[in-house]
Structures are given as structure tokens and as C-alpha cells.
Write a protein that holds these residues in place. Structure first.
Motif, PDB file in Angstrom:
ATOM      1  N   LEU A  44      -0.410  26.042 -33.078  1.00  0.00           N
ATOM      2  CA  LEU A  44      -1.054  27.137 -33.762  1.00  0.00           C
ATOM      3  C   LEU A  44      -0.120  28.343 -33.699  1.00  0.00           C
ATOM      4  O   LEU A  44       0.872  28.327 -32.963  1.00  0.00           O
ATOM      5  CB  LEU A  44      -2.406  27.475 -33.126  1.00  0.00           C
ATOM      6  CG  LEU A  44      -3.616  26.645 -33.600  1.00  0.00           C
ATOM      7  CD1 LEU A  44      -3.482  25.189 -33.198  1.00  0.00           C
ATOM      8  CD2 LEU A  44      -4.911  27.220 -33.023  1.00  0.00           C
ATOM      9  N   ALA A  45      -0.408  29.380 -34.450  1.00  0.00           N
ATOM     10  CA  ALA A  45       0.418  30.588 -34.431  1.00  0.00           C
ATOM     11  C   ALA A  45      -0.246  31.620 -33.529  1.00  0.00           C
ATOM     12  O   ALA A  45      -1.333  32.108 -33.849  1.00  0.00           O
ATOM     13  CB  ALA A  45       0.578  31.145 -35.840  1.00  0.00           C
ATOM     14  N   ALA A  75      -5.405  26.531 -39.159  1.00  0.00           N
ATOM     15  CA  ALA A  75      -5.441  26.224 -40.586  1.00  0.00           C
ATOM     16  C   ALA A  75      -6.432  25.097 -40.820  1.00  0.00           C
ATOM     17  O   ALA A  75      -6.771  24.340 -39.901  1.00  0.00           O
ATOM     18  CB  ALA A  75      -4.062  25.813 -41.095  1.00  0.00           C
ATOM     19  N   VAL A  76      -6.910  25.007 -42.036  1.00  0.00           N
ATOM     20  CA  VAL A  76      -7.691  23.840 -42.456  1.00  0.00           C
ATOM     21  C   VAL A  76      -6.704  22.828 -43.029  1.00  0.00           C
ATOM     22  O   VAL A  76      -6.020  23.113 -44.018  1.00  0.00           O
ATOM     23  CB  VAL A  76      -8.747  24.211 -43.505  1.00  0.00           C
ATOM     24  CG1 VAL A  76      -9.439  22.955 -44.019  1.00  0.00           C
ATOM     25  CG2 VAL A  76      -9.766  25.178 -42.916  1.00  0.00           C
ATOM     26  N   PHE A 136       5.523  22.944 -51.883  1.00  0.00           N
ATOM     27  CA  PHE A 136       4.325  22.453 -51.212  1.00  0.00           C
ATOM     28  C   PHE A 136       4.635  22.304 -49.726  1.00  0.00           C
ATOM     29  O   PHE A 136       5.760  21.970 -49.350  1.00  0.00           O
ATOM     30  CB  PHE A 136       3.881  21.112 -51.801  1.00  0.00           C
ATOM     31  CG  PHE A 136       3.438  21.218 -53.238  1.00  0.00           C
ATOM     32  CD1 PHE A 136       4.372  21.272 -54.268  1.00  0.00           C
ATOM     33  CD2 PHE A 136       2.094  21.283 -53.557  1.00  0.00           C
ATOM     34  CE1 PHE A 136       3.972  21.379 -55.590  1.00  0.00           C
ATOM     35  CE2 PHE A 136       1.678  21.381 -54.874  1.00  0.00           C
ATOM     36  CZ  PHE A 136       2.614  21.441 -55.897  1.00  0.00           C
ATOM     37  N   THR A 137       3.633  22.539 -48.894  1.00  0.00           N
ATOM     38  CA  THR A 137       3.882  22.504 -47.457  1.00  0.00           C
ATOM     39  C   THR A 137       2.697  21.917 -46.701  1.00  0.00           C
ATOM     40  O   THR A 137       1.550  21.993 -47.146  1.00  0.00           O
ATOM     41  CB  THR A 137       4.181  23.922 -46.927  1.00  0.00           C
ATOM     42  OG1 THR A 137       4.447  23.873 -45.524  1.00  0.00           O
ATOM     43  CG2 THR A 137       2.999  24.859 -47.171  1.00  0.00           C
ATOM     44  N   LYS A 138       2.973  21.350 -45.557  1.00  0.00           N
ATOM     45  CA  LYS A 138       1.938  20.886 -44.635  1.00  0.00           C
ATOM     46  C   LYS A 138       1.574  22.031 -43.691  1.00  0.00           C
ATOM     47  O   LYS A 138       2.369  22.943 -43.480  1.00  0.00           O
ATOM     48  CB  LYS A 138       2.448  19.693 -43.817  1.00  0.00           C
ATOM     49  CG  LYS A 138       2.785  18.465 -44.622  1.00  0.00           C
ATOM     50  CD  LYS A 138       3.337  17.372 -43.706  1.00  0.00           C
ATOM     51  CE  LYS A 138       3.730  16.133 -44.497  1.00  0.00           C
ATOM     52  NZ  LYS A 138       4.291  15.080 -43.626  1.00  0.00           N
ATOM     53  N   PRO A 139       0.399  21.970 -43.095  1.00  0.00           N
ATOM     54  CA  PRO A 139       0.067  22.988 -42.090  1.00  0.00           C
ATOM     55  C   PRO A 139       0.923  22.792 -40.849  1.00  0.00           C
ATOM     56  O   PRO A 139       1.049  21.686 -40.329  1.00  0.00           O
ATOM     57  CB  PRO A 139      -1.410  22.730 -41.795  1.00  0.00           C
ATOM     58  CG  PRO A 139      -1.625  21.297 -42.148  1.00  0.00           C
ATOM     59  CD  PRO A 139      -0.703  21.013 -43.291  1.00  0.00           C
ATOM     60  N   SER A 140       1.546  23.842 -40.398  1.00  0.00           N
ATOM     61  CA  SER A 140       2.377  23.800 -39.204  1.00  0.00           C
ATOM     62  C   SER A 140       2.454  25.216 -38.650  1.00  0.00           C
ATOM     63  O   SER A 140       2.071  26.187 -39.310  1.00  0.00           O
ATOM     64  CB  SER A 140       3.785  23.293 -39.525  1.00  0.00           C
ATOM     65  OG  SER A 140       4.488  24.245 -40.312  1.00  0.00           O
ATOM     66  N   GLN A 141       2.972  25.325 -37.448  1.00  0.00           N
ATOM     67  CA  GLN A 141       3.125  26.647 -36.848  1.00  0.00           C
ATOM     68  C   GLN A 141       3.996  27.545 -37.725  1.00  0.00           C
ATOM     69  O   GLN A 141       3.662  28.708 -37.977  1.00  0.00           O
ATOM     70  CB  GLN A 141       3.755  26.492 -35.469  1.00  0.00           C
ATOM     71  CG  GLN A 141       3.694  27.725 -34.597  1.00  0.00           C
ATOM     72  CD  GLN A 141       4.161  27.400 -33.203  1.00  0.00           C
ATOM     73  OE1 GLN A 141       5.366  27.300 -32.963  1.00  0.00           O
ATOM     74  NE2 GLN A 141       3.223  27.208 -32.294  1.00  0.00           N
ATOM     75  N   ALA A 142       5.084  27.007 -38.249  1.00  0.00           N
ATOM     76  CA  ALA A 142       5.997  27.800 -39.076  1.00  0.00           C
ATOM     77  C   ALA A 142       5.366  28.182 -40.406  1.00  0.00           C
ATOM     78  O   ALA A 142       5.446  29.335 -40.845  1.00  0.00           O
ATOM     79  CB  ALA A 142       7.289  27.030 -39.307  1.00  0.00           C
ATOM     80  N   SER A 143       4.705  27.220 -41.072  1.00  0.00           N
ATOM     81  CA  SER A 143       4.134  27.514 -42.392  1.00  0.00           C
ATOM     82  C   SER A 143       2.948  28.467 -42.293  1.00  0.00           C
ATOM     83  O   SER A 143       2.689  29.244 -43.221  1.00  0.00           O
ATOM     84  CB  SER A 143       3.729  26.216 -43.100  1.00  0.00           C
ATOM     85  OG  SER A 143       2.669  25.560 -42.417  1.00  0.00           O
ATOM     86  N   VAL A 195       0.164  21.060 -49.545  1.00  0.00           N
ATOM     87  CA  VAL A 195      -0.615  21.994 -50.353  1.00  0.00           C
ATOM     88  C   VAL A 195       0.319  23.049 -50.940  1.00  0.00           C
ATOM     89  O   VAL A 195       1.265  23.502 -50.292  1.00  0.00           O
ATOM     90  CB  VAL A 195      -1.722  22.666 -49.516  1.00  0.00           C
ATOM     91  CG1 VAL A 195      -2.529  23.647 -50.368  1.00  0.00           C
ATOM     92  CG2 VAL A 195      -2.650  21.607 -48.924  1.00  0.00           C
ATOM     93  N   GLU A 196       0.041  23.440 -52.145  1.00  0.00           N
ATOM     94  CA  GLU A 196       0.865  24.401 -52.885  1.00  0.00           C
ATOM     95  C   GLU A 196       0.992  25.732 -52.139  1.00  0.00           C
ATOM     96  O   GLU A 196       0.001  26.295 -51.661  1.00  0.00           O
ATOM     97  CB  GLU A 196       0.208  24.645 -54.246  1.00  0.00           C
ATOM     98  CG  GLU A 196       0.894  25.695 -55.098  1.00  0.00           C
ATOM     99  CD  GLU A 196       0.101  26.020 -56.344  1.00  0.00           C
ATOM    100  OE1 GLU A 196       0.678  26.615 -57.271  1.00  0.00           O
ATOM    101  OE2 GLU A 196      -1.104  25.668 -56.396  1.00  0.00           O
ATOM    102  N   CYS A 197       2.208  26.230 -52.047  1.00  0.00           N
ATOM    103  CA  CYS A 197       2.459  27.552 -51.471  1.00  0.00           C
ATOM    104  C   CYS A 197       2.281  28.592 -52.572  1.00  0.00           C
ATOM    105  O   CYS A 197       3.111  28.696 -53.477  1.00  0.00           O
ATOM    106  CB  CYS A 197       3.871  27.632 -50.894  1.00  0.00           C
ATOM    107  SG  CYS A 197       4.310  29.279 -50.286  1.00  0.00           S
ATOM    108  N   VAL A 198       1.194  29.357 -52.496  1.00  0.00           N
ATOM    109  CA  VAL A 198       0.901  30.303 -53.574  1.00  0.00           C
ATOM    110  C   VAL A 198       1.644  31.621 -53.420  1.00  0.00           C
ATOM    111  O   VAL A 198       1.765  32.394 -54.375  1.00  0.00           O
ATOM    112  CB  VAL A 198      -0.618  30.573 -53.654  1.00  0.00           C
ATOM    113  CG1 VAL A 198      -1.353  29.309 -54.049  1.00  0.00           C
ATOM    114  CG2 VAL A 198      -1.154  31.111 -52.330  1.00  0.00           C
TER     115      VAL A 198
END
Length: 306
Positions: free
Chosen positions: A288-289, A118-119, A236-243, A225-228
């Protein structure tokens, strides 16, 4: 008579592959377990690929994979060179590119995603504003909002291309968007200034087991960052393996290998390593995923004996 016997014996040995003189190149072809090749890797993936290479070289000490970390566009230029066997970037080949390499090489390079990255949007610890809608990110990147945005390069990196494609839909960046010399420089700048927002690959800031990255997070933090795609609003969520896995973080992107090899050489060996259990676990451990294997946790039940 004796000379004739010697000549006949040497000819027989040559035909069976053990000739009096070695065939040119007979001992120089690389395999998954020995040899030397060159690869080019998108700089935003450097931390996790460094770990992949460390484990592979430890497992196969007779191999040497020389890696160059550079912007995505430079990696694709390297792919046209005979000396570069593989590149690792954030996209695969287009149909036009496949046709080009098919004509040039007489075979099409193979490519596929290895994992999903993710960025990450990063801000200074002292910054009061850490929540970003997609509309606001568009305003920042287009220059409508004058907050300074820092990228990992000028116009040739995967991060720049991804943000321009996914957020600006091909439009130009605003004058407030500036370039740093790589991901490390972005992190360094954001750690010193609370009036900027940075964009880097997740593998640079998302590994909670990496002491260096843990140290980074003392001066920077990840933006929300907004979950669209979420049904609920205002999530809103942070970049993570789950998200990334569940599609909640909107700035996720693939990590592709593109391999220019039509035989089982060292490039194939490294690609297979990253695609199979040990390599996929390295991606997973780096938060990472993994794209090739799932590692769902399962609960076991033990039946007590009577």
C-alpha cells in the motif's frame, strides 16, 4: 485518640491517591501499553490490519485490541456505540457527522488517512480479456455489458460505495452485478470461473510476500485499468504501490482511522503506531502507499581513504 489517628491517616492516604480503598476505575483505564478496547475495521482492509495488530500486540503484550471485520456501513454504526473506540474505513467524517459526534460526545473524533489502498479488478487466469478502460468498467457495472461482476457485499461495503461513486457517479448497478460474502468469497469465485470479473481491496491480492496471496495468483490475475491522468494515451496499469503513489491507477482510495478518544488511551497508542515508522513500514511492505511517511530510497557515497 488512637481511632482518630487511624482515621486521619486513612484520609491522608486517600487524598494522596493511595487510599485505604481503591477509587472506582482507578486501575481499569486503558493506556497505549495496557488495557482492552474494541475496534471495527472495513473487511477489505483485513490482511494489512491483521499484520498491524500482530506487531502491536507483540510489542505491548499487556494490550488486547478486539477487532471486528465488517462492511463499512456497519463500522459507522459501531462508531455510535460506546463500546467501539475506533473504526478503520475508506473515508473520513463529513461535517454533519463531526457535528453529530461533537454534540453526542462533547468532543469531535479525530480522523486522518493512514495509507492509500486501491480496488483491484481481478480475473481468472484462463480469461483472455484483462484490459479495462474506465468506460468499459462503467458499462460492466451499469449492466450495459453483461459480463458478471462480483462485489464483496450487497450495498454497504467500501468497495461498493467507492465504485458507485467514482465510476457510476451515483447511478445504480446493473442486474449483472452480484454480491459475494466478503473478499475471500470474491477471490474464490473468480478463481473458479473465467466468465466473471471481481472487485476486491488491494491488500487482499497485492502482497507479493504473503504466501496465501502468492497462492491466489496461481488461479487469478490482476486486470490492467486505463490510466486517466497520464499524458500518454492507451496506458494501462495494475494496482501497485508505485501506480497508487503516482496517481496512475485510477481506483485508488484512502484508508482512514476514526478515533473516538479524547485522552491518551489504547486507541491513541494504536493510531500512533500505525502513523509512525513501524506502522507505516507495515503498510509499505503490504504494497500500500503510506500516507504519513515517505520512504524514498537514497544512494549513499563512500569516500575511499587515501
Amino acid at each position: 485518640m488512637k481511632k482518630g489517628l487511624i482515621y486521619a491517616g486513612c484520609l491522608l492516604l486517600m487524598l494522596t491517591g493511595a487510599g485505604c480503598k481503591s477509587r472506582p476505575g482507578a486501575d481499569t483505564r486503558d493506556t497505549p501499553e495496557q488495557g482492552t478496547i474494541n475496534i471495527s475495521v472495513d473487511e477489505s482492509f483485513k490482511p494489512v490490519i491483521e499484520e498491524q495488530l500482530r506487531v502491536y500486540h507483540a510489542s505491548f503484550p499487556n494490550t488486547k485490541i478486539n477487532v471486528s471485520y465488517k462492511p463499512e456501513a456497519a463500522c459507522f454504526r459501531d462508531l455510535q456505540s460506546d463500546s467501539t473506540r475506533m473504526i478503520i474505513v475508506a473515508r473520513g467524517l463529513t461535517e454533519k457527522e463531526q457535528a453529530y459526534y461533537g454534540d453526542k460526545l462533547s468532543f469531535k473524533p479525530q480522523f486522518a488517512p493512514l495509507a492509500y489502498d486501491a480496488v483491484a479488478v481481478i480475473i481468472n487466469r484462463a480469461s483472455e480479456d484483462s484490459v479495462f478502460t474506465m468506460a468499459r468498467l462503467k458499462d460492466i457495472l451499469s449492466g450495459k455489458e453483461k459480463l458478471t461482476a462480483v462485489m464483496d457485499g450487497e450495498n454497504a461495503t467500501s468497495t461498493v460505495r467507492f465504485l458507485q461513486d467514482s465510476i457510476l457517479k451515483g447511478a445504480s448497478f446493473g442486474a449483472n452485478v452480484v454480491a459475494a460474502q466478503g473478499s475471500q468469497a470474491v477471490i474464490d469465485l473468480v478463481s473458479k470461473r473465467s466468465d466473471v470479473v471481481g472487485f476486491v481491496g488491494q491488500s487482499w491480492v497485492g502482497d507479493g510476500y504473503d504466501p496465501k496471496q502468492v497462492e491466489y495468483l496461481k488461479t487469478i490475475r490482476l486486470g490492467l485499468v486505463e490510466c486517466v491522468l497520464c499524458k500518454e494515451r492507451d496506458l494501462f496499469t495494475k494496482p501497485s504501490q508505485a501506480s497508487i503513489t503516482h496517481g496512475e491507477y485510477p481506483l485508488a482510495r484512502p484508508l482512514y482511522y476514526i478515533l473516538k478518544e479524547n485522552a491518551a488511551g489504547l486507541g491513541t497508542g494504536f493510531m500512533n503506531f500505525m502513523s509512525m515508522e513501524r506502522g507505516q513500514l507495515i503498510f509499505r511492505r503490504a504494497f500500500l502507499a503510506p500516507a504519513k511517511m515517505g520512504f524514498d530510497q537514497r544512494r549513499g557515497m563512500i569516500k575511499e581513504s587515501d
